[in-house]
Design a protein around this motif. Structure first.
Motif, PDB file in Angstrom:
ATOM      1  N   UNK A  37      78.835  31.467  37.236  1.00  0.00           N
ATOM      2  CA  UNK A  37      77.527  30.947  36.616  1.00  0.00           C
ATOM      3  C   UNK A  37      76.228  31.395  37.436  1.00  0.00           C
ATOM      4  N   UNK A 215      75.903  25.222  52.803  1.00  0.00           N
ATOM      5  CA  UNK A 215      76.193  24.568  51.603  1.00  0.00           C
ATOM      6  C   UNK A 215      76.526  25.359  50.421  1.00  0.00           C
ATOM      7  N   UNK A 218      74.971  24.743  46.849  1.00  0.00           N
ATOM      8  CA  UNK A 218      73.404  25.430  46.542  1.00  0.00           C
ATOM      9  C   UNK A 218      73.479  26.948  46.576  1.00  0.00           C
ATOM     10  N   UNK A 222      70.757  30.057  47.985  1.00  0.00           N
ATOM     11  CA  UNK A 222      70.798  31.101  48.892  1.00  0.00           C
ATOM     12  C   UNK A 222      70.790  32.686  48.282  1.00  0.00           C
TER      13      UNK A 222
ATOM     14  N   UNK B 443      79.610  27.012  30.498  1.00  0.00           N
ATOM     15  CA  UNK B 443      79.518  26.583  32.006  1.00  0.00           C
ATOM     16  C   UNK B 443      77.977  27.120  32.383  1.00  0.00           C
ATOM     17  N   UNK B 444      77.647  28.421  32.044  1.00  0.00           N
ATOM     18  CA  UNK B 444      76.528  29.105  32.479  1.00  0.00           C
ATOM     19  C   UNK B 444      75.301  28.368  31.860  1.00  0.00           C
ATOM     20  N   UNK B 447      74.343  25.218  33.711  1.00  0.00           N
ATOM     21  CA  UNK B 447      74.238  25.437  35.192  1.00  0.00           C
ATOM     22  C   UNK B 447      73.088  24.482  35.640  1.00  0.00           C
ATOM     23  N   UNK B 449      71.808  22.782  39.736  1.00  0.00           N
ATOM     24  CA  UNK B 449      72.092  22.536  41.036  1.00  0.00           C
ATOM     25  C   UNK B 449      71.425  21.319  41.399  1.00  0.00           C
ATOM     26  N   UNK B 452      69.192  17.909  46.445  1.00  0.00           N
ATOM     27  CA  UNK B 452      69.346  17.746  47.806  1.00  0.00           C
ATOM     28  C   UNK B 452      69.866  19.062  48.513  1.00  0.00           C
ATOM     29  N   UNK B 453      71.033  19.238  47.873  1.00  0.00           N
ATOM     30  CA  UNK B 453      71.644  20.550  48.325  1.00  0.00           C
ATOM     31  C   UNK B 453      70.839  21.868  48.471  1.00  0.00           C
ATOM     32  N   UNK B 454      69.974  22.076  47.499  1.00  0.00           N
ATOM     33  CA  UNK B 454      69.031  23.293  47.571  1.00  0.00           C
ATOM     34  C   UNK B 454      68.086  23.144  48.747  1.00  0.00           C
ATOM     35  N   UNK B 457      69.629  23.809  51.924  1.00  0.00           N
ATOM     36  CA  UNK B 457      69.805  25.179  52.051  1.00  0.00           C
ATOM     37  C   UNK B 457      68.507  25.965  52.323  1.00  0.00           C
ATOM     38  N   UNK B 458      67.390  25.419  51.858  1.00  0.00           N
ATOM     39  CA  UNK B 458      66.145  26.104  52.156  1.00  0.00           C
ATOM     40  C   UNK B 458      65.607  25.769  53.368  1.00  0.00           C
ATOM     41  N   UNK B 460      67.374  25.090  56.039  1.00  0.00           N
ATOM     42  CA  UNK B 460      68.121  25.839  57.017  1.00  0.00           C
ATOM     43  C   UNK B 460      67.980  27.275  57.394  1.00  0.00           C
ATOM     44  N   UNK B 461      67.629  28.022  56.119  1.00  0.00           N
ATOM     45  CA  UNK B 461      67.142  29.296  55.907  1.00  0.00           C
ATOM     46  C   UNK B 461      65.894  29.518  56.543  1.00  0.00           C
ATOM     47  N   UNK B 462      64.892  28.581  56.112  1.00  0.00           N
ATOM     48  CA  UNK B 462      63.527  28.504  56.568  1.00  0.00           C
ATOM     49  C   UNK B 462      63.500  28.491  58.311  1.00  0.00           C
ATOM     50  N   UNK B 464      65.916  29.496  60.196  1.00  0.00           N
ATOM     51  CA  UNK B 464      66.493  30.706  60.588  1.00  0.00           C
ATOM     52  C   UNK B 464      65.219  31.780  60.750  1.00  0.00           C
ATOM     53  N   UNK B 465      64.438  31.802  59.962  1.00  0.00           N
ATOM     54  CA  UNK B 465      63.435  32.797  59.706  1.00  0.00           C
ATOM     55  C   UNK B 465      62.411  32.609  60.637  1.00  0.00           C
ATOM     56  N   UNK B 468      63.245  33.173  64.483  1.00  0.00           N
ATOM     57  CA  UNK B 468      62.849  34.682  64.584  1.00  0.00           C
ATOM     58  C   UNK B 468      61.785  35.129  64.941  1.00  0.00           C
TER      59      UNK B 468
END
Lengths: 327, 591
Positions: A37, A215, A218, A222, B443-444, B447, B449, B452-454, B457-458, B460-462, B464-465, B468
């Motif tokens: 999905x 994670x 999520x 990503x 399921x689609x 969908x 999410x 909290x999870x997102x 994730x956000x 951690x990615x931020x 990282x950027x 750098x």
């Protein structure tokens, strides 16, 4: 105008690995259903990004790889198409149904296997690279007089769950070199499983980004943040990348991944132990050098080498522990 | 080390004993134990010996007392050394080292006449080598680039970092000169090669510029090279010289008057000088050679008639006598008439230069005449457009030893060489996957999410950027002094490590001048290990200095960490080796 971008998605469809990923004793279990999905949503958003964006989806199954969907030959109406639905946007529905149906078909085809052969990721990668040439085929001209010049910004996204196959080192490196020549960016998202050395190198050498999912629930986040922006926009929208790249290679004689090896100074092929004759270029190495190197081999890398066709150890290859960013 | 011949000799004004052994030449001062001069055979490369009366020999040995015996002894030594030198030269050329034992046996040191040179088995070589060495007017080994002092100096001047390293380590005595250059022979050889290149003719027109000295006088330095160039460039001057010197003018006078004459000014490479007639005095002799300026329609010197056949317009001239075109006389270099002489001079000069460059190949011809296709006429008219469009034939990939390659792959694929995966029931997994796939539409549609999870994730990615970006923005703000210290420490540590490891491992080739026996190597390795143990303290000192200067000590520590790791690894290795004396030989495998 921004160029339209072409995305080739390679999905790793190894049933055993997905089974492991869905088990609840993982940190963030991700079942194949959820994964699919998320991926379909991402694909839809890529197509929605720009009208000219094109897509190709490849599946890597145990033992074979095939193209699941290509936006180039989905223009004609098929009898297999799902019926028109008032509640859904037709192009999206088309993509989703074609991909899902094709995966279903392929899974049916391998039903009778008892043992799982290794996943043909390299085959899918090669096919994706060949597919790049489609828009530039000999029959079509890239730029025509009155048509707006749309150059294509190609990239490949690999969603991988299985570990590295060391026998595929040489084909992967060759694909990486062709990708460099074709200016194709390879992005890798490691959904599940341990770190893959070759895919890290692939992302690093072609200027793409390698993400190891922290994670897994999520996943879509990503995908949207790291892999949606096309390469032409990545100098404006920065995407996260992995700084630590593991540059290990696999030896040519046994296909084992080695930290430290012997390199033929003529053709640069890598061996795990000194050989009298290089198998790729047939260069003979002087016996004396071999004896010396062999004698000095225990667990410490030798430091000396002779040119004119003798094997010499490669200069320091950084171990996984070394990182490029300052904390 | 058997002694072959000995003699009493004095070196640097003190007395001692000179010995020639089968491997070395050494001189021991009287009443001293160790030889002060100890030269291996391989290093002896040239021999300078003055005439019989002066008794001087490299490296300045004076054969003493009593005189008649001294002479013969000197001859003996000379003979031996000459043989050694010729052998060395043979080694360098053919790579075969012949032991000079046989010749030494033939010459006995006690004979009193100089005819013992005759039974030497290498007849022609000693004489030629002696001739060479006598003509060389310095004692430095010019044939041995690796030990040449001047070359080393040049290389050091060229690479300042190497010079710094050299100063730090060799001057303070940690590493000897030979050890320093041991792994770096390629630098010396490259320098020797580039030195021995000959320069070609200079491209500029010969235009000696007078330098203004105080007092209003103008000065021109006249070198023989300059004279030669002037004669080459301006044959008029050569003619004038031949006719007038030494009859009417002396050489100095000739040049003096030449540089003040109109002739010289007309030869200058700038237009403005031709207009300085009012400054220059007339000169009775040189004005005879003045020529009219070369600014007619055609240049005074006609061009070479070596035109390529395909573009030669004159080839079909006789067909177009009546109806054809006139010669194009408007084709002149430059627009101004005043500039014409100078431009034509440049053209002539360039042509001369090119001709001399081409004809140094040996033949004066510009093209090789192949069989059949003389002058390459056919290949010139064979244009690519005239051929049909063909797709380029690819190059067939020929793999050596395909069998082995594919065999290896099959072998690897058969064995499961990866980390053992948890055993998964494949059919069950497959079934589950298919089941998962069935309800994909539902399921689609459902969908969603978790927030909290997102967000995690956000974030951690931020991060990282952001890291750098931060690294890019931050400039290197380590002050220069600290940085220099770090750099020198690291270079020194690298050099010690290099010496250490090169001594530990068995030598690859014949090393000239390096330690050869096991005991020597162990001693050297021990010495290097000693230096290496001091490195962590040095690093600590730098870190402390950085802290007092206000810097973050962590950064300096991280910067020097790789060096420390390497040093520790080497020291560990040394410790294990010392602890297990039986396994000192390089063949041992460590658990």
């Amino acid at each position: 105008m921004n160029p339209s971008s072409h995305l080739s998605l390679i999905i790793d469809l190894s049933p055993s690995q997905w089974h492991l990923s869905a088990q609840s004793n993982n940190s963030y279990p991700l079942s194949f259903q959820t994964f699919l999905s998320h991926v379909l949503t991402f694909v839809n958003s890529h197509l929605a990004f720009k009208h000219e964006n094109t897509l190709a989806v490849f599946g890597a199954l145990p033992g074979r790889s095939m193209m699941l969907y290509s936006s180039l030959d989905a223009t004609s109406a098929n009898s297999n198409d799902p019926p028109a639905d008032a509640n859904s946007y037709r192009p999206f529905k088309l993509v989703n149904s074609v991909v899902a149906n094709n995966i279903q078909k392929e899974l049916d085809a391998i039903e009778r296997l008892t043992e799982e052969p290794p996943v043909a990721l390299v085959g899918a990668l090669t096919k994706a690279l060949c597919c790049k040439y489609q828009p530039f085929g000999p029959s079509t001209t890239r730029k025509r007089g009155n048509e707006a010049t749309t150059s294509v910004d190609p990239r490949i996204l690999i969603l991988s769950v299985s570990p590295d196959l060391s026998a595929s080192y040489i084909p992967v490196m060759n694909s990486i070199f062709s990708a460099q020549k074709l200016k194709v960016t390879i992005d890798v998202c490691k959904v599940f499983g341990e770190e893959t050395v070759f895919l890290q190198q692939a992302a690093h050498l072609t200027g793409g980004s390698y993400i190891y999912l922290g994670r897994r629930d999520a996943f879509l986040q990503y995908l949207t943040m790291s892999f949606l922006p096309p390469p032409s926009m990545r100098h404006i929208i920065a995407v996260p990348q992995q700084d630590k790249v593991d540059f290990r290679a696999a030896c040519f004689c046994h296909k084992n991944i080695v930290d430290i090896g012997f390199v033929c100074s003529v053709c640069l092929s890598i061996f795990c132990s000194p050989v009298p004759v290089c198998s790729t270029c047939r260069t003979k190495f002087p016996m004396k050098t071999l004896q010396h190197l062999n004698a000095s081999r225990p667990s410490i890398p030798p430091a000396n080498g002779v040119s004119n066709g003798a094997p010499r150890p490669p200069s320091a290859r950084p171990n996984p522990g070394m990182s490029a960013s300052l904390r | 080390m058997s002694t072959v011949c000995t003699a009493r000799a004095s070196y640097k004004k003190s007395q001692g004993l000179l010995e020639l052994t089968s491997t070395h030449l050494q001189w021991t001062q009287d009443r001293k134990e160790l030889p002060a001069v100890h030269v291996a055979h391989t290093e002896v490369s040239s021999l300078f010996s003055s005439k019989e009366g002066a008794a001087q020999q490299w490296p300045q040995f004076h054969f003493h007392f009593p005189p008649p015996l001294a002479l013969t002894e000197r001859e003996t030594f000379k003979a031996q050394l000459t043989t050694i030198i010729s052998n060395n030269r043979a080694v360098r050329e053919t790579g075969v080292l012949q032991p000079p034992q046989t010749s030494i046996q033939a010459a006995t040191p006690s004979s009193n006449d100089t005819t013992h040179r005759a039974p030497l088995p290498t007849p022609s070589r000693p004489s030629t080598s002696r001739a060479e060495s006598v003509s060389s007017n310095q004692g430095t080994p010019a044939n041995d680039p690796i030990n040449d002092f001047h070359l080393r100096k040049k290389v050091l001047v060229k690479t300042p970092e190497l010079a710094v390293l050299h100063r730090e380590l060799v001057r303070t005595g940690h590493i000897t000169e030979t050890e320093f250059w041991e792994g770096r022979e390629h630098l010396l050889l490259a320098q020797a090669a580039s030195d021995s290149q000959k320069k070609g003719r200079p491209g500029q027109l010969v235009d000696p510029r007078p330098q203004a000295v105080e007092g209003g006088e103008v000065k021109i330095v006249i070198t023989p090279q300059l004279v030669h160039d002037i004669f080459d460039e301006y044959p008029v001057v050569a003619k004038a010289y031949d006719e007038n010197v030494p009859g009417k003018l002396s050489e100095a006078e000739f040049w003096k008057r030449y540089f003040q004459s109109k002739l010289f000014h007309s030869h200058r490479a700038s237009i403005r000088s031709t207009a300085t007639q009012h400054v220059v005095k007339d000169d009775t002799i040189f004005d005879k050679y003045l020529e009219k300026p070369d600014d007619e329609l055609e240049p005074r010197k006609p061009r070479d008639d070596d035109v390529d056949m395909f573009i030669d317009l004159e080839a079909t001239r006789e067909d177009h006598e009546e109806t054809g075109n006139e010669n194009d006389v408007t084709m002149q270099a430059g627009k101004q008439r005043g500039a014409l002489p100078l431009i034509r001079k440049f053209n002539e000069h360039s042509e001369r230069l090119l001709k001399s460059a081409i004809s140094t190949d040996g033949t004066g011809k510009r093209r090789k005449v192949d069989t059949g296709d003389s002058h390459g006429y056919y290949s010139q008219i064979d244009l690519a457009d005239l051929h049909n469009l063909e797709s380029p034939a690819g190059i067939l990939l020929e793999m050596q030893d395909r069998q082995r390659y594919f065999e290896a792959r099959a072998g690897a694929a058969a064995s499961v060489e990866q980390a053992p995966r948890p055993a998964v029931d494949f059919p069950a997994a497959l079934l589950q996957m298919r089941r998962d796939l069935e309800g994909w539409q539902v399921h689609l549609a459902q969908l969603k999410t978790e927030r909290k999870a997102t967000e995690a994730a956000l974030v951690s990615m931020t991060q990282n950027v952001a890291t750098r970006l931060d690294v890019h923005k931050r400039k290197a703000d380590i002050p220069e002094e600290i940085f220099r210290q770090m750099r020198t420490c690291q270079m020194a540590a690298n050099e010690f490590l290099r010496q250490f490891w090169s001594v530990i491992y068995p030598p690859i080739g014949e090393t000239v001048g390096g330690p050869s026996t096991l005991a020597q190597r162990t001693a050297k390795a021990a010495r290097m290990a000693g230096y290496l143990t001091k490195t962590p303290e040095k690093v600590m000192a730098i870190v402390n200095a950085a802290e007092t200067a206000g810097l973050d000590r962590g950064r300096v520590q991280t910067g020097m960490q790789p060096t420390l790791d390497a040093v520790n690894k080497a020291l560990e290795f040394w410790e294990t080796r010392k602890a297990a004396p039986g396994s000192g030989a390089p063949g041992a495998r460590r658990p």
